[in-house]
Design an enzyme around this catalytic site. Structure first.
Site, PDB file in Angstrom:
ATOM      1  N   PHE A 146      20.076 -75.516 -28.803  1.00  0.00           N
ATOM      2  CA  PHE A 146      21.431 -76.018 -29.040  1.00  0.00           C
ATOM      3  C   PHE A 146      21.333 -77.305 -29.841  1.00  0.00           C
ATOM      4  O   PHE A 146      20.777 -78.300 -29.369  1.00  0.00           O
ATOM      5  CB  PHE A 146      22.226 -76.284 -27.753  1.00  0.00           C
ATOM      6  N   ASP A 231      15.149 -83.229 -31.313  1.00  0.00           N
ATOM      7  CA  ASP A 231      16.560 -83.480 -31.028  1.00  0.00           C
ATOM      8  C   ASP A 231      16.643 -83.997 -29.595  1.00  0.00           C
ATOM      9  O   ASP A 231      16.523 -83.233 -28.641  1.00  0.00           O
ATOM     10  CB  ASP A 231      17.365 -82.190 -31.208  1.00  0.00           C
ATOM     11  N   LYS A 260      25.005 -89.128 -28.246  1.00  0.00           N
ATOM     12  CA  LYS A 260      25.538 -89.183 -26.881  1.00  0.00           C
ATOM     13  C   LYS A 260      25.414 -90.575 -26.233  1.00  0.00           C
ATOM     14  O   LYS A 260      26.210 -91.444 -26.530  1.00  0.00           O
ATOM     15  CB  LYS A 260      24.915 -88.075 -26.033  1.00  0.00           C
TER      16      LYS A 260
HETATM   17  C1  LIG Z   1      25.359 -82.379 -27.617  1.00  0.00           C
HETATM   18  C2  LIG Z   1      24.206 -81.997 -28.434  1.00  0.00           C
HETATM   19  C3  LIG Z   1      24.286 -81.903 -29.842  1.00  0.00           C
HETATM   20  C4  LIG Z   1      25.586 -82.057 -30.583  1.00  0.00           C
HETATM   21  O1  LIG Z   1      26.199 -83.281 -30.407  1.00  0.00           O
HETATM   22  P1  LIG Z   1      27.763 -83.437 -30.732  1.00  0.00           P
HETATM   23  O2  LIG Z   1      28.018 -84.906 -30.573  1.00  0.00           O
HETATM   24  O3  LIG Z   1      28.509 -82.593 -29.741  1.00  0.00           O
HETATM   25  O4  LIG Z   1      27.977 -82.956 -32.134  1.00  0.00           O
HETATM   26  C5  LIG Z   1      23.128 -81.618 -30.541  1.00  0.00           C
HETATM   27  N1  LIG Z   1      21.963 -81.436 -29.912  1.00  0.00           N
HETATM   28  C6  LIG Z   1      21.840 -81.504 -28.570  1.00  0.00           C
HETATM   29  C7  LIG Z   1      20.503 -81.295 -27.938  1.00  0.00           C
HETATM   30  C8  LIG Z   1      22.958 -81.765 -27.785  1.00  0.00           C
HETATM   31  O5  LIG Z   1      22.857 -81.784 -26.444  1.00  0.00           O
END
Ligand SMILES: *Cc1c(COP(=O)(O)O)cnc(C)c1O
Length: 403
Positions: A146, A231, A260
């Site tokens: 994701f 990520d 985040k």
């Molecule tokens: C939440 C998330 C994203 C995307 O972030 P947004 O601020 O919702 O665009 C990308 N990678 C990971 C691992 C995430 O948990």
């Protein structure tokens, strides 16, 4: 419920259903305010937040220091655009460098934008530095990843729902099984510029790869001149009991993507961190964002990082995560398949759908969200206390034991 007893929650839910797009299936709790680990609905009922906005509020809801930094900055200047400089961005860049050791920072807003930025950086690095023929650069990703919701990012999702109806897709991605170093080695061709991976897969259900996978991946990438891009938008900034989840192994990615909790939940702030060799592929005009690196975002992010360090939230996550995980591992029930996690990032995998358990927990005053159907994710703000963990545990035990 009859029309006469319609509550304020019910009215607001009906409004949202009528006028808002239905691209989420939220639990029917209408939150009006929050403080620390607690959120309150419009009827005044209190809930312990065990999702923490997908780890964006690691520092706890409405942290007073971040709140004041945001208000102070909002009175001074909020947005300059990068057409001009501002006094906060340089300080955030230096502080991120000092905290993480990466040479350079490229600030964006949402997580997906930072992932897009990393993809662009990797491709340009592939052409300009590695010498991949124009238009041929490819990136390896993992099944069940994701990384966000833009067209390019869903192009390399293995979840059919995320892609259904959104093509045509961006080419240039190869999917391998998560945690499989041999598959990574086999997938590398001269045109591969990067391997993009979550050190622990969050949305897939808190999936922890075999020990040594990341170190091995790093060695394979180094050997073949491939950038390793982690990520850590959800796994980073303390969630797993280390500052970053990659630190559970002896390796270091070439590119680190954060978001985040970088803002403590006050504001969308994300960033790509990397060495000069990577981020200096961008020249003026190659990439940008009107809001990226704005002074309000930078002031908020600086304070969110100060709070993380000064309140020792990473250490807290390690200690209290162990405590919570050990308690949850004592649970038993016919429907319980596995309890796993690192730090305060815990997945409770069930044999059946997790949603009804989330609904039942909500009634008990604990907010959790199912992920990938059968996993209950437990990820409270890192400020949670032992007593609050005990409080949540008693409720989780009664709900999981009951059904
Ligand atoms: C939440 C998330 C994203 C995307 O972030 P947004 O601020 O919702 O665009 C990308 N990678 C990971 C691992 C995430 O948990």
């Amino acid at each position: 419920m009859s029309v006469l007893e319609t509550t304020r929650s019910a009215e607001l839910i009906a409004l949202e259903d009528q006028y808002g797009a239905h691209n989420y299936h939220p639990l029917d709790v209408v939150i009006e305010r929050a403080e620390g680990v607690w959120v309150y609905d419009v009827e005044g009922k209190r809930y312990l937040d065990c999702l923490a906005a997908y780890s964006a509020v690691n520092q706890g809801h409405c942290h007073p220091r971040i709140l004041h930094a945001m208000m102070d900055q909002a009175f001074k200047v909020t947005l300059t655009s990068r057409a001009f400089r501002n006094d906060q961005l340089p300080l955030l860049c230096r502080e991120l460098h000092e905290l993480t050791g990466f040479d350079m920072v490229l600030p964006m807003n949402s997580g997906a934008e930072a992932v897009e930025t990393a993809v662009k950086a990797a491709r340009k690095w592939g052409y300009k530095v590695k010498g991949i023929p124009e238009g041929k650069a490819e990136i390896i990703v993992c099944a069940n990843n994701f990384h966000g919701r833009t067209v390019t990012i869903v192009s390399f999702s293995s979840d059919e729902q995320y892609r259904d109806g959104f093509g045509p897709f961006t080419p240039g991605f190869t999917i391998i099984p998560f945690g499989d170093a041999a598959a990574l080695r086999n997938a590398i061709t001269p045109n591969i510029c990067a391997f993009l991976v979550e050190p622990i897969q969050g949305e897939a259900g808190i999936i922890i790869p075999p020990a040594g996978f990341l170190s091995e991946a790093a060695a394979i990438c180094r050997e073949h001149g491939v950038l390793l891009m982690c990520d850590e938008i959800q796994s980073g900034l303390g969630r797993t009991g280390k500052l970053f989840a990659y630190m559970h192994e002896t390796m270091r990615p070439d590119v680190l993507i954060v978001g985040k909790a970088l803002s403590g939940g006050f504001y969308p702030v994300s960033a790509v961190l990397a060495g000069k060799d990577v981020l200096s592929v961008f020249g003026p005009g190659d990439h940008g964002s009107t809001f990226g690196g704005n002074p309000l975002a930078c002031a908020v992010a600086r304070t969110a990082l100060h709070v993380l360090v000064e309140e020792r939230l990473v250490e807290r996550s390690a200690d209290l995560g162990n405590y919570f995980l050990n308690r949850l591992r004592t649970l038993s029930g016919p429907n319980l398949k596995e309890v796993r996690g690192k730090g305060l990032w815990i997945g409770i995998e069930l044999h059946s759908l997790a949603r009804p358990y989330c609904e039942a927990l909500k009634e008990e005053g604990v907010l959790c969200k199912e992920t990938h159907d059968k996993v209950l994710r437990v990820a409270p703000p890192l400020t949670i206390t032992r007593e609050e963990i005990d409080w949540a545990f008693d409720r989780i035990r009664s709900v999981i034991g009951k059904q």
